[in-house]
Design a protein around this motif. Structure first.
Motif, PDB file in Angstrom:
ATOM      1  N   THR A 106     -73.303 -59.899  41.842  1.00 35.80           N
ATOM      2  CA  THR A 106     -74.081 -59.898  43.099  1.00 35.80           C
ATOM      3  C   THR A 106     -73.287 -60.620  44.189  1.00 35.80           C
ATOM      4  OG1 THR A 106     -76.017 -60.120  41.693  1.00 35.80           O
ATOM      5  CG2 THR A 106     -76.370 -60.400  44.035  1.00 35.80           C
ATOM      6  N   PHE A 107     -72.691 -61.751  43.792  1.00 34.63           N
ATOM      7  CA  PHE A 107     -71.885 -62.535  44.734  1.00 34.63           C
ATOM      8  C   PHE A 107     -70.686 -61.705  45.199  1.00 34.63           C
ATOM      9  CE2 PHE A 107     -69.280 -66.632  45.364  1.00 34.63           C
ATOM     10  CZ  PHE A 107     -69.805 -66.835  46.615  1.00 34.63           C
ATOM     11  N   LEU A 108     -70.078 -61.002  44.243  1.00 31.97           N
ATOM     12  CA  LEU A 108     -68.920 -60.156  44.541  1.00 31.97           C
ATOM     13  C   LEU A 108     -69.300 -59.046  45.529  1.00 31.97           C
ATOM     14  CD1 LEU A 108     -65.956 -59.840  43.246  1.00 31.97           C
ATOM     15  CD2 LEU A 108     -66.957 -57.950  42.003  1.00 31.97           C
ATOM     16  N   ALA A 109     -70.471 -58.422  45.304  1.00 33.07           N
ATOM     17  CA  ALA A 109     -70.935 -57.345  46.186  1.00 33.07           C
ATOM     18  C   ALA A 109     -71.165 -57.877  47.598  1.00 33.07           C
ATOM     19  CB  ALA A 109     -72.222 -56.741  45.637  1.00 33.07           C
ATOM     20  N   MET A 110     -71.753 -59.081  47.688  1.00 35.97           N
ATOM     21  CA  MET A 110     -72.031 -59.656  48.997  1.00 35.97           C
ATOM     22  C   MET A 110     -70.722 -59.951  49.742  1.00 35.97           C
ATOM     23  SD  MET A 110     -74.113 -63.105  50.007  1.00 35.97           S
ATOM     24  CE  MET A 110     -72.683 -64.159  49.963  1.00 35.97           C
ATOM     25  N   VAL A 111     -69.771 -60.570  49.030  1.00 36.80           N
ATOM     26  CA  VAL A 111     -68.489 -60.902  49.659  1.00 36.80           C
ATOM     27  C   VAL A 111     -67.722 -59.616  50.002  1.00 36.80           C
ATOM     28  CG1 VAL A 111     -66.273 -62.089  49.327  1.00 36.80           C
ATOM     29  CG2 VAL A 111     -68.379 -63.159  48.522  1.00 36.80           C
ATOM     30  N   GLY A 112     -67.804 -58.612  49.112  1.00 37.69           N
ATOM     31  CA  GLY A 112     -67.128 -57.337  49.369  1.00 37.69           C
ATOM     32  C   GLY A 112     -67.654 -56.667  50.624  1.00 37.69           C
ATOM     33  N   ALA A 113     -68.982 -56.646  50.770  1.00 39.44           N
ATOM     34  CA  ALA A 113     -69.585 -56.042  51.964  1.00 39.44           C
ATOM     35  C   ALA A 113     -69.161 -56.810  53.212  1.00 39.44           C
ATOM     36  CB  ALA A 113     -71.109 -56.036  51.833  1.00 39.44           C
ATOM     37  N   ALA A 114     -69.093 -58.143  53.086  1.00 36.93           N
ATOM     38  CA  ALA A 114     -68.686 -58.969  54.232  1.00 36.93           C
ATOM     39  C   ALA A 114     -67.234 -58.675  54.613  1.00 36.93           C
ATOM     40  CB  ALA A 114     -68.867 -60.444  53.903  1.00 36.93           C
ATOM     41  N   VAL A 115     -66.346 -58.568  53.625  1.00 34.92           N
ATOM     42  CA  VAL A 115     -64.929 -58.273  53.911  1.00 34.92           C
ATOM     43  C   VAL A 115     -64.802 -56.897  54.576  1.00 34.92           C
ATOM     44  CG1 VAL A 115     -62.691 -57.726  52.830  1.00 34.92           C
ATOM     45  CG2 VAL A 115     -63.921 -59.788  52.170  1.00 34.92           C
ATOM     46  N   PHE A 116     -65.581 -55.925  54.080  1.00 38.47           N
ATOM     47  CA  PHE A 116     -65.551 -54.577  54.659  1.00 38.47           C
ATOM     48  C   PHE A 116     -65.931 -54.630  56.138  1.00 38.47           C
ATOM     49  CE2 PHE A 116     -68.017 -50.672  55.641  1.00 38.47           C
ATOM     50  CZ  PHE A 116     -66.961 -49.775  55.636  1.00 38.47           C
ATOM     51  N   ILE A 117     -67.014 -55.337  56.435  1.00 39.09           N
ATOM     52  CA  ILE A 117     -67.478 -55.401  57.831  1.00 39.09           C
ATOM     53  C   ILE A 117     -66.487 -56.182  58.694  1.00 39.09           C
ATOM     54  CG2 ILE A 117     -69.303 -56.255  59.364  1.00 39.09           C
ATOM     55  CD1 ILE A 117     -71.277 -55.814  57.050  1.00 39.09           C
ATOM     56  N   ILE A 118     -66.084 -57.364  58.181  1.00 42.33           N
ATOM     57  CA  ILE A 118     -65.189 -58.224  58.970  1.00 42.33           C
ATOM     58  C   ILE A 118     -63.872 -57.504  59.282  1.00 42.33           C
ATOM     59  CG2 ILE A 118     -63.760 -60.323  58.839  1.00 42.33           C
ATOM     60  CD1 ILE A 118     -66.068 -61.644  57.282  1.00 42.33           C
ATOM     61  N   SER A 119     -63.332 -56.777  58.273  1.00 38.89           N
ATOM     62  CA  SER A 119     -61.999 -56.190  58.469  1.00 38.89           C
ATOM     63  C   SER A 119     -62.015 -54.905  59.289  1.00 38.89           C
ATOM     64  CB  SER A 119     -61.318 -55.961  57.120  1.00 38.89           C
ATOM     65  OG  SER A 119     -62.052 -55.032  56.361  1.00 38.89           O
ATOM     66  N   CYS A 120     -63.195 -54.411  59.658  1.00 37.24           N
ATOM     67  CA  CYS A 120     -63.162 -53.280  60.606  1.00 37.24           C
ATOM     68  C   CYS A 120     -63.877 -53.640  61.906  1.00 37.24           C
ATOM     69  CB  CYS A 120     -63.687 -51.988  59.985  1.00 37.24           C
ATOM     70  SG  CYS A 120     -65.374 -51.983  59.439  1.00 37.24           S
ATOM     71  N   MET A 121     -64.010 -54.942  62.134  1.00 35.11           N
ATOM     72  CA  MET A 121     -64.694 -55.390  63.344  1.00 35.11           C
ATOM     73  C   MET A 121     -63.661 -55.804  64.405  1.00 35.11           C
ATOM     74  SD  MET A 121     -66.935 -58.808  63.775  1.00 35.11           S
ATOM     75  CE  MET A 121     -68.171 -58.468  62.566  1.00 35.11           C
ATOM     76  N   PRO A 122     -63.455 -54.980  65.428  1.00 38.97           N
ATOM     77  CA  PRO A 122     -62.473 -55.368  66.436  1.00 38.97           C
ATOM     78  C   PRO A 122     -63.021 -56.457  67.351  1.00 38.97           C
ATOM     79  CG  PRO A 122     -63.398 -53.217  66.936  1.00 38.97           C
ATOM     80  CD  PRO A 122     -64.154 -53.740  65.764  1.00 38.97           C
ATOM     81  N   ILE A 123     -62.230 -57.476  67.545  1.00 31.19           N
ATOM     82  CA  ILE A 123     -62.685 -58.579  68.398  1.00 31.19           C
ATOM     83  C   ILE A 123     -61.790 -58.639  69.636  1.00 31.19           C
ATOM     84  CG2 ILE A 123     -62.943 -61.098  68.534  1.00 31.19           C
ATOM     85  CD1 ILE A 123     -63.626 -61.084  65.599  1.00 31.19           C
ATOM     86  N   PRO A 124     -62.385 -58.530  70.816  1.00 27.98           N
ATOM     87  CA  PRO A 124     -61.572 -58.615  72.034  1.00 27.98           C
ATOM     88  C   PRO A 124     -61.128 -60.051  72.298  1.00 27.98           C
ATOM     89  CG  PRO A 124     -63.879 -58.114  72.540  1.00 27.98           C
ATOM     90  CD  PRO A 124     -63.809 -58.383  71.088  1.00 27.98           C
TER      91      PRO A 124
END
Lengths: 89, 245
Positions: B67-85
């Motif tokens: 469960t912890f792995l899934a949560m961190v995985g989802a976070a990495v997925f979102i963070i790594s495709c989030m462009p920050i100006p």
């Protein structure tokens, strides 16, 4: 009260972001300004992805789906791992 | 702690809602010549296998680990495709989240979740590429994850506060990822010129966006690690044990 302040601050920051983005130009990603620039100079420009979803609003839709799915999984697991005091009861 | 959380949530809301082009640092399709693209796949495969083995072992030890792995995985997925100006620079880039992932779930599993995130991004989001997947896994998952994890261990050994060690892990992982991307590009594309000269030029070009972004990623890592440590320290036990070993 704290929630109202957070919502107001978010809206103000968002408005500031909109203003800045309009004022400063196109906001290209570093893939364009760095990675692709050096690749093109070296004669290896990027080619179209095998599954090119960068067509109209399709990419925007997919980003929204990806964000919603990722957010759901992350939130669901978060609630299971870090239950609130109310959930514990 | 609640105040800190509110600031993190506020920051995330702003970052998600901030208007920006959806592009960032992954090496795009076709940039790397076939032999180089293949080489990076060969480098990545043993790390992915190591990560899968690590996940299997830890899942047996702790039923909550997946469960912890899934949560961190989802976070990495979102963070790594989030462009920050980056105001002042006028360009966008994305954090990686692999430094934070490595100190939460371990460096091996970080490679696995990064591989999945990068594959989904290459398939559906025109972000990165299938032929350059190996190179992107090595820079973000392997180098980023290991750099974050090792720096966390070193800073903890130096008896620095845990929040500072987590900050270092996040920031160093981000910078190491972009340094390895520069190496991958320069090693494949330098032609007759100097490889190290090209490496330095690309690194310098990354600095204006990655310097502030690395600091942001450090802050995010410190706040998240402190939160998990305060609420569910047992989730971090395998990493804590490894850190203290």
């Amino acid at each position: 009260m704290a929630k109202v302040v957070i919502v107001c601050a978010s809206i103000m920051l968002l408005a500031a972001g909109l203003y800045l983005s309009a004022a400063e130009g196109d906001w290209p990603g570093v893939d364009e300004t760095v990675v692709e620039k050096f690749a093109e100079e070296a004669g290896r420009p990027p080619r179209e992805p095998y599954m090119n979803t960068d067509k109209g609003d399709l990419l925007l839709f997919l980003f929204l789906v990806a964000g919603a799915a990722g957010g759901f999984v992350s939130g669901y697991c978060f609630r299971e791992l870090f239950p609130s005091a109310r959930d514990k009861k | 702690m609640r105040r800190c959380l509110r600031f993190i949530i506020l920051g995330l809301v702003v970052l998600i809602a901030w208007p920006a082009s959806a592009r960032a640092m992954h090496i795009s399709e076709g940039i790397l010549p076939a032999p180089w693209a293949g080489l990076w796949f060969v480098v990545a495969i043993p790390f992915v296998a190591w990560g899968l083995h690590d996940i299997k072992v830890r899942s047996r030890q702790d039923p909550k680990y997946k469960t912890f792995l899934a949560m961190v995985g989802a976070a990495v997925f979102i963070i790594s495709c989030m462009p920050i100006p980056i105001p002042g620079v006028g360009t966008c880039s994305h954090p990686c989240g692999t430094g934070l992932a490595a100190i939460l779930i371990g460096p091996g599993p970080t490679v696995v979740i990064t591989s999945i995130a990068l594959l989904l991004q290459a398939l559906f989001l025109a972000h990165g590429g299938l032929t350059t997947l190996g190179a992107n896994i090595v820079s973000m998952g392997v180098v980023g994850g290991l750099a974050g994890y090792m720096s966390f261990r070193v800073l903890k050994t130096a008896r620095l506060p845990v929040a500072l060690a987590a900050f270092g892990a996040g920031a160093i992982a981000d910078w190491a990822t972009y340094a390895s991307t520069s190496f991958e590009l320069s090693s494949a594309l330098h032609a007759d010129g100097s490889m190290w000269g090209m490496f330095a030029t690309i690194m310098v070009a990354f600095v204006p966006t990655q310097l502030p972004l690395g600091i942001f990623e450090g802050l995010l890592s410190a706040a998240t690690y402190r939160f998990v440590l305060a609420r569910r320290p047992e989730l971090l036990k395998p990493n804590v044990a490894q850190t203290e070993a």
